[in-house]
Design a protein around this motif. Structure first.
Motif, PDB file in Angstrom:
ATOM      1  N   TYR A  66       2.067  11.268   3.790  1.00  0.00           N
ATOM      2  CA  TYR A  66       0.782  10.865   3.224  1.00  0.00           C
ATOM      3  C   TYR A  66      -0.332  11.808   3.673  1.00  0.00           C
ATOM      4  N   LEU A  67      -0.289  12.264   4.892  1.00  0.00           N
ATOM      5  CA  LEU A  67      -1.274  13.233   5.364  1.00  0.00           C
ATOM      6  C   LEU A  67      -1.154  14.531   4.577  1.00  0.00           C
ATOM      7  N   ASP A  68       0.055  15.037   4.429  1.00  0.00           N
ATOM      8  CA  ASP A  68       0.259  16.311   3.742  1.00  0.00           C
ATOM      9  C   ASP A  68      -0.235  16.258   2.296  1.00  0.00           C
ATOM     10  N   PHE A 110     -11.108   9.621  -4.653  1.00  0.00           N
ATOM     11  CA  PHE A 110     -11.654   8.262  -4.551  1.00  0.00           C
ATOM     12  C   PHE A 110     -11.007   7.482  -3.408  1.00  0.00           C
ATOM     13  N   CYS A 111      -9.711   7.668  -3.204  1.00  0.00           N
ATOM     14  CA  CYS A 111      -9.011   6.913  -2.156  1.00  0.00           C
ATOM     15  C   CYS A 111      -8.631   7.806  -0.981  1.00  0.00           C
ATOM     16  N   PHE A 112      -9.304   8.937  -0.827  1.00  0.00           N
ATOM     17  CA  PHE A 112      -9.022   9.824   0.300  1.00  0.00           C
ATOM     18  C   PHE A 112      -9.110   9.086   1.643  1.00  0.00           C
ATOM     19  N   PRO A 113     -10.162   8.299   1.913  1.00  0.00           N
ATOM     20  CA  PRO A 113     -10.217   7.629   3.230  1.00  0.00           C
ATOM     21  C   PRO A 113      -9.078   6.640   3.431  1.00  0.00           C
ATOM     22  N   GLU A 114      -8.733   5.892   2.388  1.00  0.00           N
ATOM     23  CA  GLU A 114      -7.676   4.885   2.528  1.00  0.00           C
ATOM     24  C   GLU A 114      -6.318   5.530   2.729  1.00  0.00           C
ATOM     25  N   LEU A 115      -6.068   6.674   2.091  1.00  0.00           N
ATOM     26  CA  LEU A 115      -4.791   7.352   2.286  1.00  0.00           C
ATOM     27  C   LEU A 115      -4.700   7.927   3.693  1.00  0.00           C
ATOM     28  N   ALA A 153       0.838  -1.205   0.000  1.00  0.00           N
ATOM     29  CA  ALA A 153       0.000   0.000   0.000  1.00  0.00           C
ATOM     30  C   ALA A 153       0.870   1.250   0.000  1.00  0.00           C
ATOM     31  N   LYS A 154       1.960   1.244   0.745  1.00  0.00           N
ATOM     32  CA  LYS A 154       2.865   2.396   0.775  1.00  0.00           C
ATOM     33  C   LYS A 154       3.502   2.616  -0.596  1.00  0.00           C
TER      34      LYS A 154
END
Length: 701
Positions: free
Chosen positions: A619-621, A602-607, A552-553
């Motif tokens: 990843y937050l930034d 689309f992948c905002f929650p997963e990130l 995932a990273k």
């Protein structure tokens, strides 16, 4: 003669990164700077063979060699003069997320009459193997397979005979790139050059060449686009080679960074992180609205402009200009609906959650009607049809063959149908027809899955036969099966997802994930990265296997190569300049579709969850950047950027592709509105961490 110019302390490992050595070799009174990786001493290196190359309109090339070298404890100064040009450059080694050289080059023209020249700064790579490339967001490896049905620039070591968009060399404008950098790899090492979009003599350029004569990357001041200008897949333009007019005595300063890495294909990541960290201090964010207002506006926009109560679909497009739309009998609005991707289930789900949470019955009812429509559209093969149109009813979508259905579109629809089922179940509402449709799709995925875990990318709509196994278009079945496993209590769904996780990891390790969108056949895209992140985060959450988290990273890191690190300098009189649109955080759609889009929401929650699992602030930034970017240009009222309240466009034109730089597409798209709604609702959980308030003034940590 070679001389070590850095002391022993600088040749130690720092922070886990490999320190690079710089040597100077003198041949025939001219110097060459060699940058050698500590992992492959004497086997591979990158070199600056000259200071600059001067390019003329007659295609002459003249070099200014390195004739002077001064060594200091903290820097190296090099210089030379030829052809009426005098050049001095300072190289300083910097250590941050990685080690690199910052180069400041002063160019003076001493001729007696004005001339027009282009400047090329070149880095040569020496090592074994056929080279491979990356220009973030714009070019990946060979970039396009020879058998791809979509035409766009392709690298071919042999020169691309017979293919008008294939070549062994390419030069591009820097505003095509999410980071103005060009990377090259061979079997022994990697190297990169990076500059800013704009320079002292205009828009910059990036280029590379790899053939039997050697491997090089370069920067152009000003830019050049060769051998063609990629304006669109169907409309390639002639080469565009810009020059600067140098007046007698004129002085100019050029700046760039030079990076040398290992042969690991992921070794772009430390350098991109370091460049992003520097750009954070320079290129501010500028969200127009808060997430609560964004959700309210886009829920209104999705319902008002895209919901079609006659057919119970979400129209894929709605024209900004409603008077024009009336004059052309509604043809500015497209009464078509894909079941996912550019319309359909994901955005009906977002409207449903908003309607249920805020007790807005007509929103919830519209969303349920759309999901009912999708559930009714199961093809003879047992999976959803891809698209419904007013003219033809259910059909296969935008695939290479009219009888094919594409795995990504279908699996994404299945995933969000499951999520909608879960939301409704918590409300005490049951939809047996939805459940039957979802189970039919999940059962198909189980049946078509190959022993190695591959789901295939395209299926025959009648027989269900896998028509194409290539690509990662089926990767999102992993997410659908995992969430289906939780909803239906089926362990076999989870086992199939895990088997697929082992298969699709090769695309992530190869740093080349391709095949997600229907309309760009087997093309590497930002959407492939989003799907990979979602799939592997859900795999990690299913069994806490650290292998899935590592994948995932890596998927997220590759995704960030598509994400803008800087704010584009739009032309003065364009719409995006007048709106002060900040491009930092926007994503390039793909090397084939070169425009900025918001699909990364689309992948905002997963990130966000990846950030929490890893503690990696990067990843937050970068997730904040993407959200903040698309809290711009959500129409706050009728007339805002000539749109209607709640509308969101699909395309922001960042370069000379499809439309002039600085324009925006004057259509609202269901998926663009729906994804802002989706991410804004998800962001409500993280408002303190995202800290979007005063983001323009705040310097990030």
């Amino acid at each position: 003669m070679a001389r070590k110019i850095l002391n022993e302390k600088m040749n130690q490992l720092r922070g886990g990164m490999i320190v690079k050595n710089l040597d100077i070799e003198q041949k025939q009174h001219h110097n060459t700077l060699h940058f050698t990786s500590a992992t492959t001493p004497n086997l591979a290196y990158a070199s600056l063979p000259f200071l600059i190359k001067l390019l003329s309109k007659k295609y002459d090339e003249e070099t200014v060699p390195i004739s002077e070298v001064q060594e200091y404890d903290d820097r190296v100064e090099i210089g030379g003069a030829a052809h009426d040009f005098e050049v001095m450059a300072t190289l300083e080694k910097h250590v941050g997320s990685c080690e690199y050289y910052k180069v400041q080059m002063n160019v003076k023209y001493n001729g007696l009459t004005a001339i027009e020249r282009g400047i090329k700064i070149q880095l040569d790579l020496i090592g074994k193997g056929t080279p491979t490339w990356m220009i973030p967001g714009a070019f990946y490896k060979e970039n396009r397979f020879a058998h791809n049905t979509r035409m766009y620039p392709r690298y071919d070591f042999e020169g691309g005979e017979g293919d008008p968009m294939a070549s062994d060399y390419w030069s591009f404008r820097s505003d095509r790139a999410a980071l103005p950098a060009v990377f090259a790899w061979n079997e022994d090492m990697s190297a990169a050059l990076c500059t800013d979009e704009m320079s002292d003599i205009g828009l910059t350029g990036l280029g590379f060449s790899g053939n039997k004569e050697g491997t090089s990357v370069w920067l152009n001041f000003p830019y050049r686009e060769e051998p063609i200008t990629f304006h669109s897949p169907v409309d390639p333009q002639p080469a565009d080679c810009q020059f600067h007019r140098f007046e007698p005595g004129e002085k100019r300063q050029l700046e760039f960074k030079l990076y040398v890495g290992t042969a690991d294909l992921h070794d772009y990541d430390p350098f991109i992180r370091e460049m992003y960290r520097q750009y954070q201090d320079i290129h501010a964010l500028n969200p127009w609205i808060e997430v609560e207002e964004a959700a309210e506006l886009t829920a209104h926009g999705l319902y008002t402009w895209h919901y079609n109560p006659r057919h119970h679909i979400l129209n894929e497009t709605a024209a900004f200009d409603r008077e024009f739309n009336g004059n052309v009998k509604g043809q500015g609005d497209r009464p078509h609906m894909h079941v996912a991707w550019v319309s359909g289930a994901p955005y009906a789900f977002s409207l449903l959650t908003y309607g249920r949470q805020h007790d807005i019955e007509h929103y919830s009812e519209a969303a349920v009607n759309v999901l009912n429509k999708i559930a009714s559209g199961v093809s003879p093969s047992g999976i959803f049809w891809a698209e419904w149109t007013e003219e033809r009813g259910w059909g296969s979508g935008w695939n290479p063959h009219r009888d094919w259905l594409q795995a990504r579109t279908i699996s994404e629809a299945t995933l969000f149908m499951i999520r909608a089922l879960d939301i409704e179940k918590k409300q005490g509402v049951h939809h047996p027809d939805w459940e039957d449709a979802v189970l039919s799709n999940l059962s198909f995925a189980m049946t078509c899955q190959r022993q190695d875990g591959n789901f295939g990318s395209y299926y025959h709509c009648d027989t269900g036969a896998v028509e194409e196994w290539d690509g990662a278009g089926g990767m999102l079945w992993i997410a659908a099966l995992l969430e289906g496993s939780s909803y239906f209590g089926r362990t076999d769904f989870r086992e199939a997802a895990q088997k697929a996780g082992h298969y699709y990891q090769s695309f992530i390790h190869n740093e080349f994930i391709y095949g997600a969108p229907e309309d760009v056949h087997l093309t590497p895209t930002s959407e492939d990265a989003y799907n990979a992140l979602v799939a592997y985060i859900l795999l990690y959450e299913a069994d806490q296997n650290s292998t899935w988290l590592d994948l995932a990273k890596k998927a997220a890191d590759w995704m960030m190569t598509f994400r803008w690190t800087y704010n584009i300098e739009f032309p003065q009189h364009t719409m995006l300049k007048q709106l002060d649109f900040r491009s930092r955080g926007a994503d390039q759609a793909s090397p084939s579709n070169q425009h900025l889009h918001n699909y990364g929401l689309f992948c905002f929650p997963e990130l966000m969850r990846l950030w929490r699992y890893t503690g990696d602030r990067y990843y937050l930034d970068r997730n904040r950047d993407h959200l903040a970017c698309f809290l711009q240009c959500v129409a706050r009222e009728g007339g805002d950027f000539n749109a209607y309240k709640g509308m969101v466009t699909e395309r922001f034109y960042n370069t000379n592709c499809f439309q002039p730089k600085g324009m925006m597409l004057t259509l609202s798209h269901a998926w663009c509105v729906g994804l802002v709604l989706y991410a804004s609702q998800a962001a409500a959980e993280y408002l303190e961490e995202l800290d979007l308030q005063d983001s323009e003034k705040r310097v990030l940590d």
